[in-house]
Write a protein that holds these residues in place. Sequence first.
Motif, PDB file in Angstrom:
ATOM      1  N   SER A  62       0.858  -1.193   0.000  1.00 54.74           N
ATOM      2  CA  SER A  62       0.000   0.000   0.000  1.00 54.74           C
ATOM      3  C   SER A  62       0.889   1.237   0.000  1.00 54.74           C
ATOM      4  O   SER A  62       2.035   1.200   0.469  1.00 54.74           O
ATOM      5  CB  SER A  62      -0.895   0.022   1.243  1.00 54.74           C
ATOM      6  OG  SER A  62      -0.104   0.230   2.411  1.00 54.74           O
ATOM      7  N   PRO A  63       0.383   2.359  -0.522  1.00 54.89           N
ATOM      8  CA  PRO A  63       1.142   3.601  -0.427  1.00 54.89           C
ATOM      9  C   PRO A  63       1.491   3.970   1.012  1.00 54.89           C
ATOM     10  O   PRO A  63       2.557   4.528   1.271  1.00 54.89           O
ATOM     11  CB  PRO A  63       0.207   4.632  -1.062  1.00 54.89           C
ATOM     12  CG  PRO A  63      -0.612   3.848  -2.031  1.00 54.89           C
ATOM     13  CD  PRO A  63      -0.832   2.526  -1.344  1.00 54.89           C
ATOM     14  N   LYS A  64       0.612   3.646   1.946  1.00 50.75           N
ATOM     15  CA  LYS A  64       0.884   3.944   3.356  1.00 50.75           C
ATOM     16  C   LYS A  64       2.103   3.180   3.846  1.00 50.75           C
ATOM     17  O   LYS A  64       2.960   3.735   4.549  1.00 50.75           O
ATOM     18  CB  LYS A  64      -0.341   3.598   4.199  1.00 50.75           C
ATOM     19  CG  LYS A  64      -0.187   3.954   5.675  1.00 50.75           C
ATOM     20  CD  LYS A  64      -1.473   3.658   6.446  1.00 50.75           C
ATOM     21  CE  LYS A  64      -1.319   4.029   7.912  1.00 50.75           C
ATOM     22  NZ  LYS A  64      -2.581   3.751   8.678  1.00 50.75           N
ATOM     23  N   LYS A  84       3.933  11.109   1.805  1.00 50.81           N
ATOM     24  CA  LYS A  84       2.568  10.667   1.498  1.00 50.81           C
ATOM     25  C   LYS A  84       2.208  11.018   0.055  1.00 50.81           C
ATOM     26  O   LYS A  84       1.636  10.190  -0.677  1.00 50.81           O
ATOM     27  CB  LYS A  84       1.595  11.329   2.472  1.00 50.81           C
ATOM     28  CG  LYS A  84       0.122  10.976   2.259  1.00 50.81           C
ATOM     29  CD  LYS A  84      -0.739  11.605   3.364  1.00 50.81           C
ATOM     30  CE  LYS A  84      -2.211  11.229   3.225  1.00 50.81           C
ATOM     31  NZ  LYS A  84      -2.850  11.885   2.069  1.00 50.81           N
ATOM     32  N   GLU A  88       1.603   7.943  -2.692  1.00 49.32           N
ATOM     33  CA  GLU A  88       0.248   7.819  -3.215  1.00 49.32           C
ATOM     34  C   GLU A  88       0.235   7.943  -4.736  1.00 49.32           C
ATOM     35  O   GLU A  88      -0.623   7.363  -5.409  1.00 49.32           O
ATOM     36  CB  GLU A  88      -0.667   8.867  -2.585  1.00 49.32           C
ATOM     37  CG  GLU A  88      -1.022   8.548  -1.136  1.00 49.32           C
ATOM     38  CD  GLU A  88      -1.985   9.550  -0.529  1.00 49.32           C
ATOM     39  OE1 GLU A  88      -2.212  10.616  -1.151  1.00 49.32           O
ATOM     40  OE2 GLU A  88      -2.505   9.272   0.573  1.00 49.32           O
TER      41      GLU A  88
END
Length: 522
Positions: A62-64, A84, A88
């Motif tokens: 995930s981007p997180k 972030k 993303e």
Amino acid sequence: MPTETYIHNGPLVIGAGLAGLSVALNTAPRKTLVLAPVALGVACSSAWAQGGIAAALSPEDSPKAHALDTINAGAGIVDELAAKTLTEAGPQTVHRLKAMGAPFDHKTDGSFVLNREAAHGLARVARVGGDLAGKAILEAVVHRALNASHIDIWERAHALGLIKSANGVVIGALVQHTDRLVEVFAPVVILASGGSGGLFAVTTNPANLRGEGIAMAALAGAEIADPEFVQFHPTALKFGLDPAPLATEALRGEGATLIDQNGHRFVFDDHPDGELAPRDIVARAVHKADQSGGAFLDARTAIGEHFPAEFPTVFASCMSQGVDPRIQPMPVAPAAHYHMGGIKTDIFGQTTLPGLFAVGECACTGVHGANRLASNSLLEAAAFGERVGKAAIAGLGGDFTPDTAHALVPVLPPSLTESDLKALRDGMARDAGVVRNEAGLIRLLDLITDLDKRAHGALALVSARLIATCALHRRESRGSHYRSDYPQTEAVGARTFTNWAKVQNKTHGELSTCTSPDCLTS
């Protein structure tokens, strides 16, 4: 040499690597002029990047999670909004590059082949032909740029300084274009001039990249962020070549090990992740082993006979020097590889000077902190290039009519002689390299001062002084900046923000404003 005047009614992009061309592709329909110091796709760091481009492309990623790894690798000073924003944008950026023609490696089910590299929590580095990512991605982007009707490219065009209006707005650049000296005026200027590896005697970057963009911005009054943080790649091939060929981190991701002359896997002495520890830790371990008899990258078991097909660039480099990596360990040493610091920008590339944007390695959003996470550089160039291109044209009006008569045109900067450039590069490698200390940095600043007497204002000396001064006055070790006389890391991380006026006249005994509350923020 007489100076010509050229008025361009659109963005001026200084640099034609992945960052610069990504900007230009996103400035349509405004006519955009791109300055390429050499032929497109040649001698720029983007084209030489081997490992790949990092992005959250698998179902378990995930981007997180990517942002968290970026923040952890950056050793306490990463700008979390920038991280972030970058992560993303990662998946969309890779798919956009694929749509342009970048031939990423895929599995039989159509998913991306992903490698794990140092400090990543899982495999998320998309690659091309094993170690051809930078070259292949840039070729696709170059092809698109050459066929874009709104882009005009000047090859063999070197920017030498920024032109400002009487009220301090950047309105162009002084440019050496082949055998012409041209004052190019433009309503917005975007610096995408690359890094500073060529300031060091041993680098994996094109040796002509010496932080000139950072220097031009500093001389024009822009704020500079974190210049002391220079990343040293742990595994440059030690063949005595300039630049040093790179042995991509993907080799270690595939299981290659680092051993000393006795076959001992020495990185585990410093970190439980061994070869996949953060780059700064691995680089210092390799440096220590190299100084003590030699460091070697051993891919005989992990890759062996598959080497030519899986890592053709590294294989060719080794074979040209008489080393067969299928049956021999490769001699390696750290080399200057990436500059985390640069021209301070926000996440849209806006600098502290009106009319000036910056992107790519010459810029500093804070996304990398003190230590860049592996393979985030190509992502930054492409993803932030798109953002900056769109932001740069957002405020442009109609016809551009600069007051050329009252413009503040910089003095033509001198060039270092070959011998003085060698002295600078040797001094930077010795005293601002993997391990630093006060005595060495003072010696380096003395050298820079002596060289400046013969070539006052040379851009390479400006960028070198920014690095050395802020390295001297950061009295801690953090990420890529390691001080043997200050090995501790402060409990609260702080970034450096400074400018040329604060740096240029510092003496060794002064406390630099780089460590004052006005200059550092947590």
